[in-house]
Motif scaffolding. Structure first.
Motif, PDB file in Angstrom:
ATOM      1  N   GLY A  94       0.820  -1.205   0.000  1.00 13.93           N
ATOM      2  CA  GLY A  94       0.000   0.000   0.000  1.00 13.93           C
ATOM      3  C   GLY A  94       0.854   1.256   0.000  1.00 13.93           C
ATOM      4  N   ALA A  95       1.926   1.232   0.789  1.00  7.52           N
ATOM      5  CA  ALA A  95       2.827   2.387   0.843  1.00  7.52           C
ATOM      6  C   ALA A  95       3.485   2.633  -0.506  1.00  7.52           C
ATOM      7  N   ALA A  96       3.670   1.567  -1.288  1.00 10.77           N
ATOM      8  CA  ALA A  96       4.300   1.699  -2.604  1.00 10.77           C
ATOM      9  C   ALA A  96       3.437   2.480  -3.588  1.00 10.77           C
ATOM     10  N   CYS A  97       2.168   2.706  -3.252  1.00 12.64           N
ATOM     11  CA  CYS A  97       1.291   3.504  -4.123  1.00 12.64           C
ATOM     12  C   CYS A  97       1.832   4.918  -4.310  1.00 12.64           C
ATOM     13  N   VAL A  98       2.691   5.334  -3.387  1.00 12.62           N
ATOM     14  CA  VAL A  98       3.246   6.686  -3.456  1.00 12.62           C
ATOM     15  C   VAL A  98       4.070   6.881  -4.730  1.00 12.62           C
ATOM     16  N   PHE A  99       4.551   5.781  -5.311  1.00 11.90           N
ATOM     17  CA  PHE A  99       5.349   5.873  -6.542  1.00 11.90           C
ATOM     18  C   PHE A  99       4.467   6.013  -7.785  1.00 11.90           C
ATOM     19  N   PHE A 100       3.180   5.698  -7.650  1.00  4.86           N
ATOM     20  CA  PHE A 100       2.310   5.675  -8.823  1.00  4.86           C
ATOM     21  C   PHE A 100       1.203   6.724  -8.783  1.00  4.86           C
ATOM     22  N   MET A 101       0.988   7.310  -7.610  1.00  2.00           N
ATOM     23  CA  MET A 101      -0.088   8.293  -7.466  1.00  2.00           C
ATOM     24  C   MET A 101       0.497   9.667  -7.227  1.00  2.00           C
ATOM     25  N   ARG A 102      -0.152  10.682  -7.758  1.00  2.00           N
ATOM     26  CA  ARG A 102       0.334  12.044  -7.596  1.00  2.00           C
ATOM     27  C   ARG A 102      -0.671  12.888  -6.819  1.00  2.00           C
ATOM     28  N   GLY A 103      -0.138  13.862  -6.104  1.00  2.00           N
ATOM     29  CA  GLY A 103      -1.003  14.762  -5.348  1.00  2.00           C
ATOM     30  C   GLY A 103      -1.594  14.090  -4.129  1.00  2.00           C
ATOM     31  N   GLU A 104      -2.576  14.754  -3.521  1.00  2.00           N
ATOM     32  CA  GLU A 104      -3.226  14.225  -2.334  1.00  2.00           C
ATOM     33  C   GLU A 104      -4.290  13.199  -2.720  1.00  2.00           C
ATOM     34  N   MET A 105      -4.511  12.254  -1.819  1.00  2.00           N
ATOM     35  CA  MET A 105      -5.535  11.246  -2.070  1.00  2.00           C
ATOM     36  C   MET A 105      -6.915  11.893  -1.979  1.00  2.00           C
ATOM     37  N   ASN A 106      -7.786  11.559  -2.926  1.00  2.00           N
ATOM     38  CA  ASN A 106      -9.144  12.079  -2.930  1.00  2.00           C
ATOM     39  C   ASN A 106      -9.831  11.782  -1.594  1.00  2.00           C
ATOM     40  N   ARG A 107     -10.520  12.779  -1.044  1.00  2.00           N
ATOM     41  CA  ARG A 107     -11.143  12.630   0.274  1.00  2.00           C
ATOM     42  C   ARG A 107     -12.152  11.493   0.302  1.00  2.00           C
ATOM     43  N   SER A 108     -12.929  11.341  -0.754  1.00  2.00           N
ATOM     44  CA  SER A 108     -13.923  10.265  -0.795  1.00  2.00           C
ATOM     45  C   SER A 108     -13.256   8.897  -0.821  1.00  2.00           C
ATOM     46  N   VAL A 109     -12.149   8.796  -1.559  1.00  2.00           N
ATOM     47  CA  VAL A 109     -11.409   7.536  -1.609  1.00  2.00           C
ATOM     48  C   VAL A 109     -10.847   7.213  -0.229  1.00  2.00           C
ATOM     49  N   GLN A 110     -10.302   8.234   0.424  1.00  2.00           N
ATOM     50  CA  GLN A 110      -9.746   8.027   1.762  1.00  2.00           C
ATOM     51  C   GLN A 110     -10.824   7.572   2.743  1.00  2.00           C
ATOM     52  N   ARG A 111     -12.004   8.182   2.642  1.00  2.00           N
ATOM     53  CA  ARG A 111     -13.122   7.769   3.493  1.00  2.00           C
ATOM     54  C   ARG A 111     -13.482   6.313   3.258  1.00  2.00           C
ATOM     55  N   GLY A 112     -13.546   5.949   1.972  1.00  2.00           N
ATOM     56  CA  GLY A 112     -13.900   4.579   1.635  1.00  2.00           C
ATOM     57  C   GLY A 112     -12.895   3.577   2.160  1.00  2.00           C
ATOM     58  N   LEU A 113     -11.618   3.878   2.006  1.00  2.00           N
ATOM     59  CA  LEU A 113     -10.569   2.967   2.465  1.00  2.00           C
ATOM     60  C   LEU A 113     -10.578   2.849   3.992  1.00  2.00           C
ATOM     61  N   THR A 114     -10.811   3.976   4.664  1.00  2.00           N
ATOM     62  CA  THR A 114     -10.863   3.961   6.125  1.00  2.00           C
ATOM     63  C   THR A 114     -12.063   3.152   6.616  1.00  2.00           C
ATOM     64  N   GLY A 115     -13.214   3.336   5.963  1.00  2.00           N
ATOM     65  CA  GLY A 115     -14.398   2.563   6.325  1.00  2.00           C
ATOM     66  C   GLY A 115     -14.187   1.072   6.107  1.00  2.00           C
ATOM     67  N   PHE A 116     -13.541   0.716   5.010  1.00  2.00           N
ATOM     68  CA  PHE A 116     -13.252  -0.688   4.725  1.00  2.00           C
ATOM     69  C   PHE A 116     -12.377  -1.280   5.824  1.00  2.00           C
ATOM     70  N   ALA A 117     -11.324  -0.561   6.210  1.00  2.00           N
ATOM     71  CA  ALA A 117     -10.433  -1.043   7.263  1.00  2.00           C
ATOM     72  C   ALA A 117     -11.192  -1.231   8.571  1.00  2.00           C
ATOM     73  N   ALA A 118     -12.096  -0.294   8.893  1.00  2.00           N
ATOM     74  CA  ALA A 118     -12.879  -0.406  10.117  1.00  2.00           C
ATOM     75  C   ALA A 118     -13.765  -1.643  10.097  1.00  2.00           C
ATOM     76  N   GLY A 119     -14.392  -1.907   8.949  1.00  2.00           N
ATOM     77  CA  GLY A 119     -15.251  -3.084   8.829  1.00  2.00           C
ATOM     78  C   GLY A 119     -14.488  -4.382   9.029  1.00  2.00           C
ATOM     79  N   VAL A 120     -13.303  -4.471   8.434  1.00  2.00           N
ATOM     80  CA  VAL A 120     -12.470  -5.662   8.590  1.00  2.00           C
ATOM     81  C   VAL A 120     -12.105  -5.867  10.061  1.00  2.00           C
ATOM     82  N   MET A 121     -11.731  -4.780  10.738  1.00  2.00           N
ATOM     83  CA  MET A 121     -11.286  -4.892  12.127  1.00  2.00           C
ATOM     84  C   MET A 121     -12.420  -5.287  13.068  1.00  2.00           C
ATOM     85  N   VAL A 122     -13.631  -4.773  12.816  1.00  2.00           N
ATOM     86  CA  VAL A 122     -14.770  -5.141  13.666  1.00  2.00           C
ATOM     87  C   VAL A 122     -15.106  -6.622  13.482  1.00  2.00           C
TER      88      VAL A 122
END
Length: 259
Positions: free
Chosen positions: A18-46
């Motif tokens: 996941g950290a390696a995405c920094v080599f392929f993505m430019r600029g800041e991560m889209n807020r909606s994408v970040q929300r989605g990824l954070t929600g996904f992580a929360a669901g997995v952990m619960v």
């Protein structure tokens, strides 16, 4: 033992990829994408906390009869208090937050961002470690497949987490390689914590239900204190909730199908 090695290493690999995405993505991560990824992580952990940790803890305590809930309840509460303590002792900065938490320090913003994710990863490493300790001891009814299911689930949700930490580091002015290393270092605590948990738990096998529920409490503290607020922050959106549901279903399916 090779199964245990890969079980401890796979979640760290997820963070690193996941950290390696920094080599392929430019600029800041889209807020909606970040929300989605954070929600996904929360669901997995619960889901992991329930199926991989709390249910095995209660099943392991069946000889106690109607009091079988007691070890899980105690361990869960102590896990919450442990993360609460770390939250107050370690200076860290949550994503999109302006003010750091914990004791005052002169650490750079990027360092405190890494510390926040590292703090988040501690209970995940402990969870994988204690499940493998249960498998190795043969006393918690945990199979190799069930342990690997948890490891894979944590790795899947670590992938977006690696991107979520490395991208802001790059946006804050760090180079791509330094941002990548920062993301990787935030996840190194998982195999280390998992290994230490196996060593400690192996010495006190009768305490297995307490350790399992302790890890569940620690993970759910992170979900409620950090992930849910982050996925819900700002304008109203269903992205975080839907992603949470997907993450929950993925982890539940993994645990039931493989466990």
């Amino acid at each position: 033992m090779s199964d245990v090695f890969w079980g401890l290493f796979i979640p760290f690999l997820g963070t690193s990829l996941g950290a390696a995405c920094v080599f392929f993505m430019r600029g800041e991560m889209n807020r909606s994408v970040q929300r989605g990824l954070t929600g996904f992580a929360a669901g997995v952990m619960v889901a992991a906390s329930v199926w991989s940790l709390l249910i095995p803890a209660i099943e392991e305590s069946e000889p106690l009869g109607k009091m079988a809930f007691l070890p899980a309840t105690i361990g869960f509460g102590v896990g919450i208090l442990f993360l609460l303590l770390l939250d107050h002792l370690i200076p860290h900065l949550h994503m999109n937050a302006k003010k750091a938490e914990g004791p005052k320090s002169h650490l750079e913003r990027t360092t405190m961002l890494v510390l926040a994710v590292t703090l988040h990863n501690i209970p995940e490493g402990m969870a994988v470690g204690v499940v493998y300790a249960g498998f190795l001891s043969g006393h918690a009814g945990i199979t190799a497949a069930a342990a690997m299911a948890l490891s894979l689930g944590i790795a899947i949700q670590n992938f977006p987490e690696g991107a979520i930490i490395s991208m802001p580091l790059k946006s804050a002015g760090m180079g791509s390689w330094k941002s990548f290393i920062g993301g990787v270092l935030s996840g190194i605590v998982e195999p280390i914590g998992g290994t230490l948990t196996i060593l400690v738990t192996a010495m006190v096998v009768p305490m297995m239900p307490y350790f399992l529920s302790f890890a569940a409490g620690a993970m759910l503290y992170v979900v409620v204190e950090e992930l849910i607020p982050e996925m819900s922050e700002g304008e109203h959106s269903d992205i975080g909730v839907l992603s949470f549901a997907v993450g929950f279903m993925v982890m539940m399916a993994l645990d039931v199908a493989l466990g």
